[in-house]
Design a protein around this motif. Structure first.
Motif, mmCIF file in Angstrom:
data_model
loop_
_atom_site.group_PDB
_atom_site.id
_atom_site.type_symbol
_atom_site.label_atom_id
_atom_site.label_comp_id
_atom_site.label_asym_id
_atom_site.label_seq_id
_atom_site.Cartn_x
_atom_site.Cartn_y
_atom_site.Cartn_z
ATOM 1 N N ASN A 51 11.647 -4.784 6.229
ATOM 2 C CA ASN A 51 10.786 -5.018 5.090
ATOM 3 C C ASN A 51 10.625 -6.477 4.728
ATOM 4 O O ASN A 51 9.695 -6.855 4.055
ATOM 5 C CB ASN A 51 11.350 -4.255 3.894
ATOM 6 C CG ASN A 51 10.272 -3.903 2.931
ATOM 7 O OD1 ASN A 51 9.192 -3.530 3.348
ATOM 8 N ND2 ASN A 51 10.562 -4.037 1.661
ATOM 9 N N VAL A 97 9.549 -6.055 -5.889
ATOM 10 C CA VAL A 97 8.680 -5.942 -7.046
ATOM 11 C C VAL A 97 9.576 -5.871 -8.276
ATOM 12 O O VAL A 97 10.513 -5.085 -8.349
ATOM 13 C CB VAL A 97 7.708 -4.735 -6.937
ATOM 14 C CG1 VAL A 97 8.443 -3.426 -6.713
ATOM 15 C CG2 VAL A 97 6.811 -4.654 -8.150
ATOM 16 N N THR A 102 14.775 4.383 -4.484
ATOM 17 C CA THR A 102 13.892 4.381 -3.336
ATOM 18 C C THR A 102 12.467 4.515 -3.874
ATOM 19 O O THR A 102 12.174 5.392 -4.661
ATOM 20 C CB THR A 102 14.201 5.600 -2.455
ATOM 21 O OG1 THR A 102 15.594 5.597 -2.201
ATOM 22 C CG2 THR A 102 13.437 5.555 -1.156
ATOM 23 N N LEU A 103 11.620 3.627 -3.440
ATOM 24 C CA LEU A 103 10.224 3.729 -3.860
ATOM 25 C C LEU A 103 9.449 4.452 -2.765
ATOM 26 O O LEU A 103 9.833 4.436 -1.599
ATOM 27 C CB LEU A 103 9.621 2.342 -4.058
ATOM 28 C CG LEU A 103 10.249 1.465 -5.143
ATOM 29 C CD1 LEU A 103 9.444 0.180 -5.300
ATOM 30 C CD2 LEU A 103 10.316 2.196 -6.471
ATOM 31 N N ALA A 104 8.368 5.064 -3.169
ATOM 32 C CA ALA A 104 7.471 5.624 -2.169
ATOM 33 C C ALA A 104 7.063 4.457 -1.270
ATOM 34 O O ALA A 104 6.698 3.388 -1.762
ATOM 35 C CB ALA A 104 6.258 6.233 -2.852
ATOM 36 N N SER A 105 7.129 4.656 0.037
ATOM 37 C CA SER A 105 6.818 3.537 0.937
ATOM 38 C C SER A 105 5.406 3.029 0.706
ATOM 39 O O SER A 105 5.104 1.875 0.991
ATOM 40 C CB SER A 105 6.946 3.960 2.397
ATOM 41 O OG SER A 105 8.103 4.677 2.602
ATOM 42 N N SER A 106 4.541 3.897 0.206
ATOM 43 C CA SER A 106 3.152 3.473 -0.001
ATOM 44 C C SER A 106 3.027 2.413 -1.084
ATOM 45 O O SER A 106 1.968 1.822 -1.245
ATOM 46 C CB SER A 106 2.267 4.676 -0.322
ATOM 47 O OG SER A 106 2.731 5.321 -1.485
ATOM 48 N N THR A 107 4.105 2.146 -1.811
ATOM 49 C CA THR A 107 4.042 1.030 -2.757
ATOM 50 C C THR A 107 4.137 -0.294 -2.019
ATOM 51 O O THR A 107 3.847 -1.334 -2.584
ATOM 52 C CB THR A 107 5.226 1.077 -3.744
ATOM 53 O OG1 THR A 107 6.435 1.060 -2.973
ATOM 54 C CG2 THR A 107 5.187 2.315 -4.613
ATOM 55 N N GLY A 108 4.631 -0.257 -0.778
ATOM 56 C CA GLY A 108 4.827 -1.502 -0.040
ATOM 57 C C GLY A 108 6.215 -2.077 -0.206
ATOM 58 O O GLY A 108 6.509 -3.141 0.308
ATOM 59 N N TYR A 109 7.067 -1.380 -0.914
ATOM 60 C CA TYR A 109 8.435 -1.841 -1.141
ATOM 61 C C TYR A 109 9.405 -0.698 -0.866
ATOM 62 O O TYR A 109 9.074 0.470 -1.104
ATOM 63 C CB TYR A 109 8.619 -2.343 -2.573
ATOM 64 C CG TYR A 109 7.651 -3.450 -2.921
ATOM 65 C CD1 TYR A 109 7.967 -4.773 -2.627
ATOM 66 C CD2 TYR A 109 6.414 -3.166 -3.491
ATOM 67 C CE1 TYR A 109 7.064 -5.793 -2.898
ATOM 68 C CE2 TYR A 109 5.501 -4.178 -3.763
ATOM 69 C CZ TYR A 109 5.830 -5.494 -3.467
ATOM 70 O OH TYR A 109 4.946 -6.497 -3.728
ATOM 71 N N ALA A 110 10.573 -1.049 -0.392
ATOM 72 C CA ALA A 110 11.540 -0.006 -0.050
ATOM 73 C C ALA A 110 12.265 0.501 -1.291
ATOM 74 O O ALA A 110 12.338 1.694 -1.539
ATOM 75 C CB ALA A 110 12.540 -0.530 0.970
ATOM 76 N N ALA A 145 13.594 -0.612 -5.546
ATOM 77 C CA ALA A 145 13.558 -1.529 -6.684
ATOM 78 C C ALA A 145 14.463 -0.928 -7.748
ATOM 79 O O ALA A 145 14.704 0.280 -7.770
ATOM 80 C CB ALA A 145 12.140 -1.683 -7.229
#
Lengths: 1106, 523
Positions: free
Chosen positions: A723, A743, A788-796, A798
């Motif tokens: 990432n 983020v 864990t963020l949804a990968s579609s946020t662009g971040y692993a 936060a």
């Protein structure tokens, strides 16, 4: 009369409604008959005790009446221990005066006292109960001091102050240091397991010089550390390194468990607090002590591997053609290996290792100055070749009384530690962030799996750093002995803790204390992979790619603290006791780190000193800091020492949160009731003490990264994380990339834990039996989750304040004095704790959180852990082992091949690849195929209860300590068994001895899969094992030389002892050691892979006091 | 008393300065608000955005083989994991692929949203060019995912806080509409490839060519919006008319150039650039040739895993004289003998034993070689592909092949046989007067021959609607014709490509935390 009254009061003979006789005595030396009458009256008021009181009255009051007028008087005496031996150096003072002396070699003292008043002598000596005697006619006194037993009047360190044990309102566990000292260990945390109810101490494995993990009353956090806050001599530290403290320097360890006691540490108190107080000098003669021990360590258990014969048989099963060409050449047959000796690599890679420890301390003081100097050298070799831990440590503290109002002191600890050797639970080929994650790269993989015979000349196998028959690009196995011997892997640490205070006492009841301190830790890790190591040899992938290589990494952490407290202490009307403390503190933590790795080093002989000659491969430089400002206050109020109230409040401001979210407020309240002082309890003879406690409070946790609230752009050159790695070639020119990596979350706030505690302290039969029982319930909300963020946020991931966890439990401690005679005594201490951990809620409505295990095998990419709302934070997750495929599961085709019947589910791999004897998994959802949907909870790594049982025996001059520790109801994931029972299908790897009994066409009644039949790389219930154990952890036998014998040598005390650690372990766990958790984190406990072997230690030691 | 007052005053004063004490500033990273100001900032942001293409699960490795199973190759011995096409939504590779591409989208969004910081500081042309690149890349990343996963979350603004509600899936048509919109907006902002002289950045023709691919995809399954053939033809044609591109006369030279890191901006419109051998602090090497190349166990010669094997279908698709065959499919392997390796030819019947030979590590110029990593570029779009796309679209639009379509097709064919591309040659030219259907079939096979192992076959089969049927046929063929040692794994791989396999599963890493998203059918 005073004493009589005191005694009467203490015995609770009458309510303290009556004015103290002090007032009546104040203006007159004479005792009026009226006063005597008054006393008689109140005595008679106590109906049942009347006669007894009258006798007391006669005994103590009347002699005083007739013996008042005299000038100066010489008093002599002798101080003896329980065995009747003289004690040298005991301090004898006249109570309430500075006048005092200490005893000589014969235990004798002489003192001149004013004989005009009623005088009392106070006799004190380290390790004994202080005794007060009242002087009478006699001129010569024989005083026997009893051995110190932790009692109700002992002073206990609590946050920002001290308290008598009987006045505590919170749940505070204090470690019996005398017991702890019986186990010779390099750092105190190693001996802490099982000592205190509700304090779980676990080691990841047996690596020397590695900190233990301590969790108090179950983990609150899911993704963040659950380590307690350490307060060392008043200095709070998150993430203390316990190896820098010398256990011999520690005077007391207290563990604050409930919110009433931890809330004063506010934002950092949620995981409990461990208060460590180091030894101070005492008024009196200078005391010099020497503690030394020498020990030997040996692994508890060997991993039993296959014999040469079984190994060859297995190879022939696995790869008939190639194995035959290796092992059945030159006329050899399988039977030729029956008597082959082969190489037992464990015998060569493991050793009996020495350890020794020497501590010297000089302590003493006058009524103005108290001092303590101590030094320690500790050297431990590890049981694995070329590993160990050394410590050189020194400490001093000085306390000086400047005047009647001012007191000051400094306390400094400096340590240099060195830890060396391959970390056995980490890959050997870790090139500062470029690891293969290949199971075969672990050192114990080679120790266990390296083949015992080569088919040719075995001495060649022993001498070659690499096995000629291995394809080195895919198999990182190396000769473990040569590899270990050539490892250069050091971690050096310099650690300085220093603090000082100035105390100003004024207006009788006020004390202002200004304290400041610094801690500095400097760690340097050096690693060098020469041409005979797995990561540096030209015959391995790493070596071929990178050549000889090495790295140096430095990290510095420092912090400073300023604490200003104002306290007020007063007793009103003899019954309202008020203690108020208010304070303001500032703290700042700084961290810096840098590292560099170089490859293709041209001059091997230079070691890490020649790094600059190579090619720079990796470099890092980071820095960060955080600040904390706090206001704190606490009111302790007790009414007649019977009803005790504590209210505390702390406000913490942390720079780790965005402006506006920085401040957190942490209140607590507690009430304790000395039931024992109530008449209805006192009427019960058996009960000597009873106290009921209840408390509720809120504590916090701010363990997030320093700038979690900010979005981050980074320019990472060679970071390996998918990432954050950035940069690109344009036109064959590298262009540094700048990328958003994190983020920020402006709304982050403190994690808050509300804890309710209900406790009962009970003393029976004159406190020969004492019981402490606590029930607690804590709920952590606004969990600081590295979500864990949804990968579609662009971040692993936060940080978010999401989710909640509860821990509730019951703790029970029982201390008993079983036998107490002149020559023999036996006392026991037993504790047990039950904790139930439950995830109440995860990120959003996330239904589960599955977790991988950090790089141990790149083949096993599944998630063996799951967190489920309504269940524990960590559960084992995977497939249910369903035995093996048998012939009846197949149809046999005309050409002889077996084809799985259509109605028999596969095992996650293609049905066409499955043969008889292959591993089988349960098709849980019954859809005819085994896939990810057939995973389920297969085990629970969290114990049902943990505890310890310690026994102290004394027979004349001998003392014996026997200590048991246990964990019950937890499962472990034995990954060693995954690999060494067939999952590793590489050729020429030895397997566990029991794998000889695997499924074969002649041995279908086996649960071990046929050679090559492991099937898919799944985690399954097959490798979940019960990790419960009961361990005879310590036996220590000591002999105290008789004082008479020591006198000539001018020695006060001399004890020789022998002690053994980790003696017997009763467990069903089939692995080497059930106390293991090599990937320890709240989400991944109880994973066993290539763990450093735990050692059994036998030591001989000597304690001398001059 | 005085003292107490003093203390209280002091305490009050300290209280006031608390705010200042707690105001901390990061000391080792920068924040988005004060970046994107200079030309260097913009170029570095672009590098970060392109960087995700090179991830091992994207074009670094995954798109060479394990993400693109098709009838042109099988993966030797793979009966488990994604190599064996045994996986589900929990698969790590699929998850990381999804994550890498969305990270790329986020980087593009951040750049697009903050590029205004540079206004006034940086030349407007450069700002426009940068914006064009970012728009294109955002579109391309979406296109890649939509092609692989079906309807996906459409993300056209950056994530502002982790507390945002995660995105739902957008209908495929909406995703494609945005892709087209972004690409069209980007094209006028972009520069010509001849101005760059290298293949790493998106040029005007690269964007046009890729847009042609997008339209051709939209025209096929699953959208089947046949109106898009016209646009596909148009954009392919504009590339052909641009004068920027031409075929390299030597087919094998294209790939030698990739390995040698030599640019050929005529043949190649766009490449993923890899550089270096990961032997220093900069690790931007890829694995082209080391996982999808000719089996070799020796690092000095050019290590390669024995994974990607050509199928007989591919081998037999070439005529004997077609020079592309023995380059694309290596007719030898390296046999280890001690510390050296010997180049050993395959026998004429050993077809399934052969590896992908397009990118041969022996041509690498950067030494020492690393086992896994090299600087070999990966072709994203070649001029031959544009020609074939034109021919395919033209054939549809005109109800049959026009002379222009033939010309485009034959140029590709002639080059494949080593003939001058503009000279008609009946020995190699495609048969004349083919029907629309025959011509399409011919194009399909020509694409197989020309673009073998370039990660496009699966994409093509899907849009032609024949991915599943083709693979099931292959399973039967493998079963019947493959040597026993190789058969089981290959049959397994092909037979597992069932209806659901047209799209990947939405990875669990997304599903578990995105309550707005649903799984693809069958997964």
């Amino acid at each position: 009369m005073m004493e009589s009254w005191e005694r009467s009061r203490k015995m609770g003979m009458f309510p303290t409604l009556f004015p103290s006789p002090v007032a009546m005595l104040a203006d007159s030396n004479k005792i009026h008959l009226k006063n005597c009458f008054y006393f008689l009256t109140i005595s008679c008021y106590m109906k049942r005790k009347c006669v007894r009181l009258a006798v007391l009255f006669l005994l103590f009051i009347l002699p005083g009446l007739f013996n008042q007028v005299s000038a100066q008087q010489a008093v002599t005496g002798k101080v003896l221990n329980a065995q009747g031996e003289p004690l040298q150096g005991a301090s004898v003072t006249v109570k309430g005066q500075s006048k005092g002396t200490s005893t000589n070699e014969a235990g004798s003292f002489t003192l001149t006292v004013d004989s005009g008043k009623v005088q009392q002598l106070e006799i004190s000596f380290t390790g004994y109960v202080t005794k007060t005697i009242r002087l009478n006619h006699a001129r010569n006194y024989i005083i026997r001091l009893e051995d110190e037993v932790k009692g109700l009047n002992d002073v206990i360190v609590i946050g920002y102050g001290t308290s008598r044990r009987r006045d505590l309102t919170g749940a505070v566990g204090d470690v019996k240091m005398k017991d702890l000292e019986k186990a010779p260990v390099s750092s105190f945390d190693q001996a802490l397991a099982g000592r205190l109810a509700g304090v779980q101490v676990t080691s990841e494995d047996g690596q020397p010089g590695v900190n233990y993990n301590i969790v108090i009353r179950g983990g609150n956090s899911i993704t963040q550390s659950n380590a307690p806050l350490y307060v060392i001599d008043g200095f709070p530290m998150e993430g203390s390194d316990n190896t820098v403290l010398n256990p011999d320097d520690i005077a007391s360890i207290e563990v604050l468990k409930d919110a009433s006691s931890t809330a004063i540490y506010g934002a950092r108190g949620a995981n409990g607090v461990i208060l460590i107080t180091t030894k101070q000098g005492k008024t009196g003669k200078t005391v010099v002590t020497y503690n030394g021990w020498y020990g030997q360590q040996k692994t508890i258990k060997k991993q039993e591997m296959m014999s040469p014969y079984e190994f060859v048989r297995y190879q022939l099963d696995l790869n008939p053609v190639s194995a035959a060409s290796l092992y059945l050449k030159n006329g050899k047959t399988l039977d030729s290996y029956r008597d082959a000796e082969g190489i037992d690599w464990q015998d060569h890679a493991l050793r009996t290792a020495n350890m020794q420890n020497h501590s010297v301390a000089v302590r003493g003081g006058t009524d103005k100055t108290k001092y303590s100097f101590s030094g320690n050298i500790m050297a431990q070799d590890g049981v694995l070749l070329n590993s160990g831990f050394n410590r050189y440590q020194g400490r001093f503290n000085i306390e000086q009384k400047l005047s009647d109002h001012f007191r000051t002191g400094v306390n400094v600890n400096y340590a240099h530690t060195k830890r060396f050797g391959q970390m056995s639970n980490q890959t050997t080929d870790n090139l500062n962030g470029a690891s293969s994650g290949n199971a075969s790269s672990y050192i114990l993989y080679s120790v266990w799996g390296y083949r015992p015979v080569s088919g040719g000349d075995d001495s060649q196998l022993f001498e070659d750093p690499f096995d000629q028959d291995i394809t080195s690009t895919v198999d990182l196995r190396v000769n473990p002995v040569i590899n270990l011997k050539n490892q250069y892997n050091y971690q050096f640490r310099n650690s300085l803790y220093a603090n000082a205070f100035l105390e100003y006492a004024f207006l009788n009841n006020f004390k202002l204390k200004v304290a400041g301190g610094i801690t500095q830790n400097q760690t340097r890790a050096e690693r060098f992979n020469n041409s005979n190591t797995a990561a540096g040899s030209p015959f391995t992938t790493y070596g071929a790619n990178f050549g000889i290589n090495g790295s140096i990494s430095n990290s510095y952490t420092s912090s400073w603290l300023n604490e200003n407290t104002l306290s007020y202490d007063k007793l009103f009307n003899g019954k309202h006791k008020l203690n108020v403390i208010g304070g303001f503190t500032l703290q700042r933590n700084d961290s810096k780190a840098n590292s560099y790795t170089a490859i293709q080093l041209p001059n091997e002989s230079l070691g890490v000193k020649g790094l600059e000659e190579g090619t720079l491969f990796n470099s890092t430089s980071t820095g960060s800091y955080s600040t904390l400002a706090s206001f704190l206050g606490r009111v302790n109020y007790s009414f007649k020492s019977k009803y005790l109230f504590t209210v505390s409040y702390r406000a913490d401001g942390s720079s780790k949160f965005a402006n506006g979210k920085r401040w957190g407020y942490f209140p607590s309240a507690a009430f304790a009731w000395q039931l024992g002082d109530e008449q209805f309890i006192k009427n019960i003879d058996a009960i000597s003490n009873a106290k009921f406690r209840v408390s509720y409070g809120i504590t916090g946790n701010n363990r997030v990264s320093d700038f979690a609230y900010l979005s981050v752009l980074r320019q990472n050159v060679s970071a390996n994380s998918a990432n954050t790695n950035s940069g690109y070639y344009f036109n064959n020119q590298f262009v540094q990339g700048t990328v958003p990596t994190e983020v920020g979350n402006n709304n982050l706030v403190w994690e808050k834990t509300g804890q309710f505690d209900l406790g009962l302290d009970l003393g029976l039969f004159g406190n020969r039996i004492s019981v402490t029982a606590d029930y607690y319930h804590k709920r952590t909300n606004d969990l600081l989750l590295d979500a864990t963020l949804a990968s579609s946020t662009g971040y692993a991931t936060a940080f978010k304040n999401i989710g909640s966890v509860t821990n509730r439990g019951f703790e029970f401690t029982l201390n008993t004095v079983n036998i107490e005679t002149k020559n023999f005594s036996w006392s026991s201490s037993f504790n047990i704790a039950f904790n139930r951990n439950r995830v109440e809620e995860l990120n959003y409505d996330q239904s589960s959180l599955t977790t991988r295990v950090g790089s141990w095998s790149s083949n096993f990419t599944g998630t063996p852990y799951i967190a489920l709302p309504g269940r524990e934070v960590a559960l084992f997750y995977g497939y249910v082992f369903d035995g093996l495929y048998q012939y009846e599961d197949f149809d046999q085709l005309a050409n002889g091949t077996y084809v799985l019947k259509a109605n028999v589910p596969n095992n996650g791999e293609d049905a066409s690849t499955i043969k008889p004897g292959f591993i089988k998994y349960k098709d849980i959802n019954g859809d005819g195929i085994v896939d990810a949907n057939d995973q389920t909870v297969i085990g629970n790594p969290i114990p049902d209860h943990i505890g310890g049982f310690s026994n102290n025996f004394r027979y004349k001059q001998f003392d014996l300590n026997i200590f048991f520790q246990w964990t019950y109801g937890n499962d472990l994931l034995n990954a060693n068994k995954i690999v060494f029972e067939g999952a590793e299908k590489r050729a020429n790897v030895n397997m566990l001895a029991e794998y000889a009994n695997r499924w074969t066409p002649d041995n279908t009644n086996s649960l071990l899969p046929v050679a090559g039949g492991y099937g898919p790389n799944f985690y399954s219930s097959r490798n979940i094992e019960d990790g419960s154990f009961l361990r005879l952890k310590t036996i220590a036998l000591g002999y105290n030389l008789p004082k008479s014998a020591l006198k000539k040598m001018k020695i006060q005390d001399l004890r020789v002892y022998t002690s053994a650690q980790n003696i017997i372990t009763w467990t069903n766990y089939s692995g080497v050691n059930p106390e293991v958790s090599v990937r320890d984190s709240p989400l991944t406990p109880g994973f066993d892979w290539s763990a450093y072997p735990q050692a059994r230690t036998i030591t001989l030691g000597l304690n001398v006091t001059f | 008393m005085k003292k107490i007052v003093t203390i209280l005053i002091l305490a009050a004063l300290t209280g006031v300065s608390c705010k200042k004490f707690l105001d901390s500033k990061p000391i080792d990273f920068i924040s988005p608000v004060n970046y994107y100001n200079t030309e260097k900032d913009l170029n570095q942001a672009l590098a970060g955005m392109y960087d995700r293409l090179g991830d091992l699960r994207v074009y670094g490795r995954g798109m060479h083989y394990f993400m693109v199973h098709s009838d042109e190759f099988f993966i030797k011995g793979a009966t488990s994991g994604i190599n064996g096409f045994v996986f589900d939504a929990s698969n790590l590779e699929i998850g990381r692929h999804w994550e890498a591409v969305y990270t790329g989208i986020e980087r593009a969004n951040m750049l697009l949203e903050n590029i205004h910081n540079a206004e006034g500081n940086v030349d407007e042309d450069i700002i426009n060019e940068t914006r064009g690149q970012a728009l294109f890349m955002r579109a391309f990343y979406h296109f890649l995912l939509a092609d692989e996963f079906g309807p996906i979350p459409l993300k056209i603004s950056s994530t502002k806080t982790p507390e945002e509600d995660p995105l739902p899936r957008s209908p495929l048509s909406e995703v494609y509409a945005q892709v087209v919109k972004d690409m069209k907006e980007a094209i006028p902002l972009l520069r010509n490839i001849s101005e760059y002289g290298f293949n790493g950045k998106i040029s005007k023709t690269a964007a046009q060519g890729m847009l042609a691919r997008v339209f051709l995809t939209m025209a096929g399954a699953p959208l089947n919006d046949v109106s898009k053939y016209e646009e596909a033809r148009l954009y392919a044609d504009s590339v052909m008319q641009s004068g920027e591109h031409a075929l390299n006369p030597d087919f094998k030279q294209i790939f030698i150039n990739h390995v040698r890191e030599v640019y050929d901006v005529k043949e190649c419109l766009w490449e993923v650039e890899f550089g270096g051998n990961n032997q220093g602090t900069i690790r931007e090497g890829g694995s082209v040739g080391s996982y999808n190349g000719i089996y070799c166990t020796n690092i000095d010669t050019g290590w390669c895993s024995d994974l990607v094997h050509a199928t007989a279908k591919l081998y037999n698709a070439y005529e004997e004289e077609d020079l592309r065959r023995d380059w694309s499919i290596a007719d030898f392997r390296f046999v280890a003998s001690g510390n050296t390796v010997v180049r050993t030819p395959w026998g004429p019947t050993e077809i399934y034993e052969r590896n992908n030979g397009k990118w041969r590590r022996e041509y690498e110029t950067l030494l020492p070689r690393n086992k896994d990593f090299n600087g070999t570029n990966w072709p994203m779009l070649r001029y031959a592909d544009v020609l074939l796309m034109f021919a395919e679209a033209d054939n549809y639009v005109n109800g049959g092949p026009s002379p222009a379509a033939y010309r485009a097709l034959n140029q590709v064919r002639r080059r494949g046989y080593g003939k001058p591309v503009d000279v008609a040659d009946p020995t190699v030219d495609a048969p004349e007067n083919m029907s629309q259907a025959d011509f399409l079939e011919y194009i399909k096979n020509e694409r197989l021959r020309e673009l073998a192992f370039e990660g496009l076959r699966k994409h093509d089969l899907i849009r032609w609607g024949t991915y599943v049927s083709t693979m099931q046929q292959q399973a039967a063929i493998y079963d019947a014709t493959m040597p026993t040692a190789l058969k089981a794994a290959a049959v397994g791989q092909a037979s597992r490509i069932t209806a659901r396999a047209v799209v990947f599963p939405i990875p669990n890493s997304e599903l578990n935390v995105n309550h707005n998203i649903t799984q693809n059918p069958g997964w």
